[in-house]
Motif scaffolding. Structure first.
Motif, PDB file in Angstrom:
ATOM      1  N   PRO A   2      60.752  83.983  10.487  1.00 16.34           N
ATOM      2  CA  PRO A   2      59.544  83.552  10.051  1.00 16.34           C
ATOM      3  C   PRO A   2      58.168  84.719   9.917  1.00 16.34           C
ATOM      4  O   PRO A   2      58.004  85.196  10.874  1.00 16.34           O
ATOM      5  CB  PRO A   2      58.682  82.235  10.107  1.00 16.34           C
ATOM      6  CG  PRO A   2      60.029  81.722  10.625  1.00 16.34           C
ATOM      7  CD  PRO A   2      60.507  82.231  11.365  1.00 16.34           C
ATOM      8  N   GLU A   3      57.470  84.434   8.545  1.00 14.40           N
ATOM      9  CA  GLU A   3      56.450  85.597   8.384  1.00 14.40           C
ATOM     10  C   GLU A   3      55.546  85.793   9.457  1.00 14.40           C
ATOM     11  O   GLU A   3      54.818  83.737  10.134  1.00 14.40           O
ATOM     12  CB  GLU A   3      55.735  86.249   7.370  1.00 14.40           C
ATOM     13  CG  GLU A   3      54.764  86.561   7.410  1.00 14.40           C
ATOM     14  CD  GLU A   3      54.052  86.386   6.043  1.00 14.40           C
ATOM     15  OE1 GLU A   3      53.199  87.484   6.154  1.00 14.40           O
ATOM     16  OE2 GLU A   3      54.808  85.810   4.893  1.00 14.40           O
ATOM     17  N   THR A   4      54.568  86.252  11.006  1.00 16.31           N
ATOM     18  CA  THR A   4      53.824  85.884  12.224  1.00 16.31           C
ATOM     19  C   THR A   4      52.761  86.184  11.111  1.00 16.31           C
ATOM     20  O   THR A   4      52.533  86.414   9.458  1.00 16.31           O
ATOM     21  CB  THR A   4      53.808  86.820  13.289  1.00 16.31           C
ATOM     22  OG1 THR A   4      53.886  88.167  12.543  1.00 16.31           O
ATOM     23  CG2 THR A   4      54.864  86.354  13.600  1.00 16.31           C
ATOM     24  N   ASP A  34      53.418  74.276  10.555  1.00 14.01           N
ATOM     25  CA  ASP A  34      54.883  74.346   9.600  1.00 14.01           C
ATOM     26  C   ASP A  34      55.862  74.906  11.414  1.00 14.01           C
ATOM     27  O   ASP A  34      56.832  75.840  10.987  1.00 14.01           O
ATOM     28  CB  ASP A  34      54.431  75.273   9.568  1.00 14.01           C
ATOM     29  CG  ASP A  34      53.696  76.989  10.615  1.00 14.01           C
ATOM     30  OD1 ASP A  34      53.546  76.265  11.321  1.00 14.01           O
ATOM     31  OD2 ASP A  34      53.542  78.136   9.941  1.00 14.01           O
ATOM     32  N   LEU A  36      55.065  77.385  14.758  1.00 15.96           N
ATOM     33  CA  LEU A  36      55.763  77.768  14.886  1.00 15.96           C
ATOM     34  C   LEU A  36      54.852  77.185  15.931  1.00 15.96           C
ATOM     35  O   LEU A  36      55.444  78.239  17.772  1.00 15.96           O
ATOM     36  CB  LEU A  36      54.073  78.895  14.936  1.00 15.96           C
ATOM     37  CG  LEU A  36      53.259  80.490  14.807  1.00 15.96           C
ATOM     38  CD1 LEU A  36      54.700  81.124  15.170  1.00 15.96           C
ATOM     39  CD2 LEU A  36      51.930  80.381  14.236  1.00 15.96           C
ATOM     40  N   SER A  39      57.744  76.619  18.299  1.00 22.15           N
ATOM     41  CA  SER A  39      59.144  77.738  18.218  1.00 22.15           C
ATOM     42  C   SER A  39      58.247  78.401  19.980  1.00 22.15           C
ATOM     43  O   SER A  39      59.487  79.357  20.414  1.00 22.15           O
ATOM     44  CB  SER A  39      58.926  78.741  17.363  1.00 22.15           C
ATOM     45  OG  SER A  39      57.983  79.204  17.072  1.00 22.15           O
ATOM     46  N   MET A  60      58.961  72.023   6.504  1.00 20.99           N
ATOM     47  CA  MET A  60      58.559  73.637   6.464  1.00 20.99           C
ATOM     48  C   MET A  60      59.262  73.969   8.121  1.00 20.99           C
ATOM     49  O   MET A  60      60.565  74.935   7.925  1.00 20.99           O
ATOM     50  CB  MET A  60      57.555  73.827   6.711  1.00 20.99           C
ATOM     51  CG  MET A  60      57.096  75.086   6.259  1.00 20.99           C
ATOM     52  SD  MET A  60      55.214  75.912   6.239  1.00 20.99           S
ATOM     53  CE  MET A  60      54.785  74.624   4.893  1.00 20.99           C
ATOM     54  N   ARG A  63      62.600  73.781   8.342  1.00 28.69           N
ATOM     55  CA  ARG A  63      63.786  75.388   7.496  1.00 28.69           C
ATOM     56  C   ARG A  63      63.208  76.541   8.329  1.00 28.69           C
ATOM     57  O   ARG A  63      64.318  77.752   9.049  1.00 28.69           O
ATOM     58  CB  ARG A  63      62.707  75.612   6.663  1.00 28.69           C
ATOM     59  CG  ARG A  63      62.745  74.763   5.644  1.00 28.69           C
ATOM     60  CD  ARG A  63      62.662  75.204   3.734  1.00 28.69           C
ATOM     61  NE  ARG A  63      61.624  76.276   3.813  1.00 28.69           N
ATOM     62  CZ  ARG A  63      60.676  74.822   3.360  1.00 28.69           C
ATOM     63  NH1 ARG A  63      61.128  72.948   2.754  1.00 28.69           N
ATOM     64  NH2 ARG A  63      59.456  74.833   2.925  1.00 28.69           N
ATOM     65  N   GLN A  64      61.803  76.353   9.228  1.00 32.89           N
ATOM     66  CA  GLN A  64      61.982  77.858   9.874  1.00 32.89           C
ATOM     67  C   GLN A  64      62.020  77.965  11.383  1.00 32.89           C
ATOM     68  O   GLN A  64      62.981  78.884  11.971  1.00 32.89           O
ATOM     69  CB  GLN A  64      60.400  78.143   9.761  1.00 32.89           C
ATOM     70  CG  GLN A  64      59.739  78.307   8.270  1.00 32.89           C
ATOM     71  CD  GLN A  64      57.897  78.752   8.833  1.00 32.89           C
ATOM     72  OE1 GLN A  64      57.612  79.607   8.207  1.00 32.89           O
ATOM     73  NE2 GLN A  64      57.423  77.504   9.484  1.00 32.89           N
ATOM     74  N   TYR A  65      62.550  76.801  11.952  1.00 38.22           N
ATOM     75  CA  TYR A  65      62.904  77.181  13.471  1.00 38.22           C
ATOM     76  C   TYR A  65      63.726  75.568  13.790  1.00 38.22           C
ATOM     77  O   TYR A  65      64.258  75.744  15.244  1.00 38.22           O
ATOM     78  CB  TYR A  65      61.711  76.328  14.091  1.00 38.22           C
ATOM     79  CG  TYR A  65      60.434  77.188  14.314  1.00 38.22           C
ATOM     80  CD1 TYR A  65      60.345  78.486  14.221  1.00 38.22           C
ATOM     81  CD2 TYR A  65      59.405  77.125  13.388  1.00 38.22           C
ATOM     82  CE1 TYR A  65      59.616  79.697  13.789  1.00 38.22           C
ATOM     83  CE2 TYR A  65      58.236  77.772  13.395  1.00 38.22           C
ATOM     84  CZ  TYR A  65      58.510  79.165  13.328  1.00 38.22           C
ATOM     85  OH  TYR A  65      57.441  80.562  13.406  1.00 38.22           O
ATOM     86  N   PRO A 159      49.906  78.083   6.845  1.00 40.40           N
ATOM     87  CA  PRO A 159      50.764  77.512   6.218  1.00 40.40           C
ATOM     88  C   PRO A 159      50.302  76.643   5.007  1.00 40.40           C
ATOM     89  O   PRO A 159      50.731  75.664   4.308  1.00 40.40           O
ATOM     90  CB  PRO A 159      51.611  76.274   7.402  1.00 40.40           C
ATOM     91  CG  PRO A 159      49.916  76.507   8.194  1.00 40.40           C
ATOM     92  CD  PRO A 159      49.514  77.427   8.306  1.00 40.40           C
TER      93      PRO A 159
END
Length: 203
Positions: A2-4, A34, A36, A39, A60, A63-65, A159
């Motif tokens: 994912p974008e930082t 989200d 972050l 993670s 979300m 999906r990302q992590y 997010p």
């Protein structure tokens, strides 16, 4: 990957990571958004749970992590966990970043403490309400620092989680925290945040 991005909450995630206690086996991030911070915790802790009461936030995060083997995301409210998805007294670390001002401070703290295992650590990065001249001086200094950091990081983003203004003043939070959590450590941070840490007694 994912974008930082950068914002005031992300800025203090490094501080949260520095406070992960030695031997931590299970961590819980309340209001994970989200995912972050979850993670990042997953790189240090064998089992990490991210909890949020918002279904879209959990979707979300998954999906990302969701591909991280030691991470679980659950749609749950730490104040009203009807389904028992967040077992009480099981987590060596409970984190809450920009979360507890969405509820009564005492109720929020009690809810987080219930989740901690004996000897576990609570780490809160929270917001307070400006009421005194000193509060407004600190706010102005933080705004100046935020502007510089925002330029350095290429903008302030996130997010898109709805915000909420805190109702409890900085002084009230500090006073109530020290009453409820003897031995806790409380300090103001520059970017309109405070840091509260507390280690739950063994037994």
């Amino acid at each position: 990957m994912p974008e930082t991005y950068w914002n005031h909450n992300v800025h203090y995630q490094r501080l949260v990571l520095q406070l992960v206690p030695g031997g931590c086996e299970r961590a819980l991030d309340v209001g994970c958004g989200d995912g972050l911070l979850v993670s990042k915790l997953a790189a240090r802790v064998p089992a990490v749970t991210g909890a949020d009461r918002a279904a879209d936030a959990i979707a979300m995060a998954r999906r990302q992590y969701g591909d991280l083997d030691n991470v679980t995301f659950v749609e749950a409210d730490y104040l009203d966990d009807e389904k028992g998805l967040l077992p009480e007294g099981k987590y060596d670390l409970v984190t809450a970043v920009a979360v507890i001002h969405h509820a009564d401070f005492r109720e929020a703290v009690n809810g987080l403490v219930r989740l901690l295992a004996p000897g576990g650590r609570l780490v809160v990065v929270g917001l307070g309400k400006d009421r005194t001249p000193l509060d407004w001086i600190v706010r102005l200094a933080g705004q100046a620092a935020s502007h510089v950091l925002k330029v350095f990081h290429g903008g302030k983003r996130g997010p898109g989680v709805p915000g909420m203004s805190p109702a409890t003043s900085w002084a009230e939070i500090a006073r109530e925290a020290r009453r409820m959590l003897p031995g806790c450590r409380f300090r103001r941070l520059l970017l309109r945040r405070y840091l509260l840490t507390w280690d739950k007694p063994e037994g």
